[in-house]
Design an enzyme around this catalytic site. Structure first.
Site, PDB file in Angstrom:
ATOM      1  CE  LYS A 116       3.853  -7.488   3.582  1.00 18.33           C
ATOM      2  NZ  LYS A 116       2.768  -7.046   2.710  1.00 18.33           N
ATOM      3  CE  LYS A 149       0.513  -6.114  -1.338  1.00 16.25           C
ATOM      4  NZ  LYS A 149       0.735  -6.218   0.072  1.00 16.25           N
ATOM      5  CE  LYS A 195      -5.374  -6.015   5.131  1.00 18.67           C
ATOM      6  NZ  LYS A 195      -4.110  -6.750   5.185  1.00 18.67           N
ATOM      7  N   GLY A 202       0.812  -1.221   0.000  1.00 19.22           N
ATOM      8  CA  GLY A 202       0.000   0.000   0.000  1.00 19.22           C
ATOM      9  C   GLY A 202       0.843   1.268   0.000  1.00 19.22           C
ATOM     10  CG  ASN A 203       4.898   0.947   1.367  1.00 14.32           C
ATOM     11  OD1 ASN A 203       4.410  -0.130   1.016  1.00 14.32           O
ATOM     12  ND2 ASN A 203       6.189   1.137   1.429  1.00 14.32           N
TER      13      ASN A 203
HETATM   14  P1  ADP Z   1       1.996  -3.795   2.838  1.00 16.87           P
HETATM   15  O1  ADP Z   1       1.223  -2.551   2.644  1.00 16.87           O
HETATM   16  O2  ADP Z   1       3.249  -3.829   2.049  1.00 16.87           O
HETATM   17  O3  ADP Z   1       1.178  -5.056   2.705  1.00 16.87           O
HETATM   18  P2  ADP Z   1       2.031  -4.371   5.710  1.00 16.87           P
HETATM   19  O4  ADP Z   1       1.995  -3.280   6.708  1.00 16.87           O
HETATM   20  O5  ADP Z   1       0.800  -5.176   5.510  1.00 16.87           O
HETATM   21  O6  ADP Z   1       2.533  -3.713   4.352  1.00 16.87           O
HETATM   22  O7  ADP Z   1       3.218  -5.369   6.075  1.00 16.87           O
HETATM   23  C1  ADP Z   1       4.541  -4.884   6.295  1.00 16.87           C
HETATM   24  C2  ADP Z   1       4.786  -4.672   7.785  1.00 16.87           C
HETATM   25  O8  ADP Z   1       4.876  -5.934   8.449  1.00 16.87           O
HETATM   26  C3  ADP Z   1       6.079  -4.007   8.143  1.00 16.87           C
HETATM   27  O9  ADP Z   1       6.010  -2.606   8.071  1.00 16.87           O
HETATM   28  C4  ADP Z   1       6.327  -4.510   9.589  1.00 16.87           C
HETATM   29  O10 ADP Z   1       5.986  -3.506  10.512  1.00 16.87           O
HETATM   30  C5  ADP Z   1       5.373  -5.667   9.758  1.00 16.87           C
HETATM   31  N1  ADP Z   1       5.940  -6.892  10.315  1.00 16.87           N
HETATM   32  C6  ADP Z   1       5.313  -7.658  11.247  1.00 16.87           C
HETATM   33  N2  ADP Z   1       6.051  -8.718  11.571  1.00 16.87           N
HETATM   34  C7  ADP Z   1       7.188  -8.652  10.826  1.00 16.87           C
HETATM   35  C8  ADP Z   1       8.348  -9.500  10.705  1.00 16.87           C
HETATM   36  N3  ADP Z   1       8.472 -10.614  11.414  1.00 16.87           N
HETATM   37  N4  ADP Z   1       9.300  -9.137   9.816  1.00 16.87           N
HETATM   38  C9  ADP Z   1       9.183  -8.004   9.077  1.00 16.87           C
HETATM   39  N5  ADP Z   1       8.103  -7.166   9.145  1.00 16.87           N
HETATM   40  C10 ADP Z   1       7.111  -7.482  10.010  1.00 16.87           C
HETATM   41 MG    MG Z   2      -0.496  -5.682   3.887  1.00 16.81          MG
END
Ligand code: ADP
Ligand code: MG
Length: 322
Positions: A284, A222, A137, A16-17
């Site tokens: 992810k 997503k 979510k 999203g970023n």
């Molecule tokens: P996107 O918009 O790319 O889907 P998300 O916010 O859903 O981003 O996912 C990315 C975030 O996951 C990172 O900013 C981080 O804060 C978080 N995160 C949680 N657990 C972990 C981990 N074990 N390793 C890396 N990032 C993590």
């Molecule tokens: Mg996400």
């Protein structure tokens, strides 16, 4: 068909970023700049001979649409979550589509692809998914605790503290089961198009017994929807670009460690130990494990601004079958 598990066929999921970075006002100029930044990475990959499909998040944008609707609801009837999702696919799909097209031209490689196309894309979720009873979510604006409590009372929303700070509305995030238009995406990809699909996790729909579809009030993750698309297409490589360097164990603790290369079974062990937060890194990791177990060849998770290096295996976390 050409795409069958070829590692040069790749699905790239943009976080999203990718379109609205933290601290940015979110003007059209910001959006274009970010779209061009993503396009640069995509075009570098295309130059290497990759056949690219793209999906993207829409968390911040669906939030903006929800707020627009909220603020104008006395004059204009608010739309539903599925319609808001469709709007974001048009909005972000358009930006990416044009930015990639223009970048291909400027780089002198326009002829390497047939063209770039973004599609309005539905993703089916289960009617009996447990997520309907347990919303997880985060969507929309950030509120103070006081504002959050008011919204819960007045609107019946579920509002929780976001791990990144502030309080936000949470909605159900059911598991994606089917990308409805995957056949069209595959035809386009095989025919040499760069395709943008499953935006924002796809428009959430439920399939009725007679095969008809209906929209639903949910947001599909997503990355999980990306896996359904990647597997449906049969691409060999699945890459998730986000706002951290990769997958960490003990994330946020003094002894946090970036995983550079792991197998699915190693990753699953960490997953079960609770290293990855639900709603962010959790889906992810789940998405790449599913992709590789469904026959994918390799998957990567890394930083959006290092997208090229992530795909080359020079940055981020690489996950292999086994
Ligand atoms: P996107 O918009 O790319 O889907 P998300 O916010 O859903 O981003 O996912 C990315 C975030 O996951 C990172 O900013 C981080 O804060 C978080 N995160 C949680 N657990 C972990 C981990 N074990 N390793 C890396 N990032 C993590
Ligand atoms: Mg996400």
């Amino acid at each position: 068909m050409a795409v069958e598990r070829d590692e040069k066929y790749i699905l790239i999921a943009l976080g999203g970023n990718a379109f609205q970075s933290k601290g940015e006002a979110g003007t059209p100029e910001n959006y274009w700049r970010n779209a061009y930044r993503a396009a640069e990475t995509i075009v570098r990959i295309v130059k290497e001979g990759y056949k690219v499909a793209i999906t993207h998040g829409n968390g911040p944008q669906v939030g903006i649409i929800l707020e627009w609707m909220e603020r104008s609801k006395d004059k204009i009837p608010p739309m539903n979550m599925d319609i808001a999702g469709a709007m974001t696919q048009g909005w972000l799909g358009y930006l990416l589509m044009q930015a990639i097209q223009n970048t291909l031209i400027r780089e002198g490689v326009r002829d390497q692809v047939k063209g770039v196309v973004a599609i309005v894309n539905q993703v089916a979720v289960g009617r009996d998914d447990p997520a309907w009873k347990n919303p997880t979510k985060y969507v929309g604006s950030y509120y103070t605790e006081e504002e959050a409590k008011k919204l819960m009372e007045e609107k019946g929303w579920v509002v929780k503290p976001d791990p990144r700070g502030g309080w936000r509305r949470v909605v159900p995030s059911p598991n994606p089961v089917e990308n409805v238009e995957v056949g069209a995406v595959k035809k386009l990809l095989n025919d040499g198009w760069i395709v943008i699909a499953s935006g924002g996790g796809g428009i959430p729909v439920i399939r009725n017994e007679d095969g008809t579809l209906q929209g639903s009030e949910a947001v599909i993750d997503k990355d999980l929807a990306g896996e359904v698309l990647a597997t449906g297409l049969g691409v060999g490589t699945f890459v998730i670009l986000t706002d951290v360097e990769g997958v960490y164990v003990n994330f946020g603790k003094p002894d946090q460690k970036l995983l550079r290369e792991v197998t699915v079974s190693e990753l699953e062990k960490y997953y079960k130990e609770g290293h990855f937060k639900p709603g962010s890194m959790g889906p992810k990791v789940l998405a790449v494990m599913r992709f590789l177990r469904h026959g994918g060849k390799k998957a990567m998770i890394g930083h959006l601004h290092k997208g090229y290096d992530v795909i080359k295996g020079l940055s981020g976390t690489k996950v292999l079958p086994g």
